[in-house]
Scaffold this motif. Structure first.
Motif, PDB file in Angstrom:
ATOM      1  N   ILE A 176       0.738  -1.258   0.228  1.00 47.41           N
ATOM      2  CA  ILE A 176      -0.164   0.099  -0.055  1.00 47.41           C
ATOM      3  C   ILE A 176       1.034   0.743   0.004  1.00 47.41           C
ATOM      4  N   ALA A 177       1.908   1.178   0.934  1.00 47.62           N
ATOM      5  CA  ALA A 177       3.110   2.006   0.934  1.00 47.62           C
ATOM      6  C   ALA A 177       3.338   2.319  -0.476  1.00 47.62           C
ATOM      7  N   ALA A 178       3.886   1.234  -0.925  1.00 41.08           N
ATOM      8  CA  ALA A 178       4.108   1.044  -2.555  1.00 41.08           C
ATOM      9  C   ALA A 178       3.285   2.026  -3.257  1.00 41.08           C
ATOM     10  N   ALA A 179       1.759   1.408  -3.849  1.00 40.00           N
ATOM     11  CA  ALA A 179       1.474   2.133  -3.877  1.00 40.00           C
ATOM     12  C   ALA A 179       0.555   4.062  -3.503  1.00 40.00           C
ATOM     13  N   PHE A 180       1.520   4.192  -2.860  1.00 40.92           N
ATOM     14  CA  PHE A 180       0.865   5.608  -2.408  1.00 40.92           C
ATOM     15  C   PHE A 180       1.996   6.125  -3.372  1.00 40.92           C
ATOM     16  N   PHE A 181       2.912   5.784  -3.318  1.00 45.73           N
ATOM     17  CA  PHE A 181       4.332   6.628  -4.050  1.00 45.73           C
ATOM     18  C   PHE A 181       4.393   6.164  -5.382  1.00 45.73           C
ATOM     19  N   GLY A 182       3.771   4.583  -5.770  1.00 42.64           N
ATOM     20  CA  GLY A 182       4.137   4.744  -7.454  1.00 42.64           C
ATOM     21  C   GLY A 182       5.310   3.494  -7.480  1.00 42.64           C
ATOM     22  N   VAL A 183       5.741   3.054  -7.294  1.00 43.92           N
ATOM     23  CA  VAL A 183       6.891   2.363  -7.252  1.00 43.92           C
ATOM     24  C   VAL A 183       6.550   1.211  -6.724  1.00 43.92           C
ATOM     25  N   GLN A 184       6.933  -0.084  -7.355  1.00 42.24           N
ATOM     26  CA  GLN A 184       6.229  -1.140  -6.888  1.00 42.24           C
ATOM     27  C   GLN A 184       7.365  -2.021  -8.080  1.00 42.24           C
TER      28      GLN A 184
END
Length: 69
Positions: A17-25
C-alpha cells in the motif's frame, strides 16, 4: 504448526500500500500481490491510508497556519 506460504502478511500488505502511494512497486511484489493478496484487503488498506493521509495533511496545515497568523 504449518504456516500457509500463500497468505499475504500484514507487513507485506502495508509495504504494498505504501509503494502504491508513491507509485513504485517491484515486479516481484506486484506479481505476489495479484496472485496471493485479496483485493478487499488492498481496497480497505488503501482507503484507511488515504483517510490517515488527509487527516495528517489537514493537521499540518492547521499547525502551520496557527504559527503564521
Amino acid at each position: 504448526m504449518h504456516i500457509n506460504a500463500n497468505k499475504h502478511t500484514l507487513r507485506a500488505l502495508i509495504a504494498s500500500i505504501a509503494a502504491a502511494f508513491f507509485g513504485v512497486q517491484k515486479k516481484v511484489n506486484h506479481t505476489r500481490d495479484f496472485s496471493e493478496g485479496k483485493p478487499i484487503h488492498f481496497i480497505a488498506g488503501g482507503l484507511i491510508a488515504t483517510v490517515l493521509f488527509i487527516i495528517v495533511l489537514a493537521g499540518l496545515v492547521k499547525l502551520i497556519l496557527s504559527y503564521a497568523l
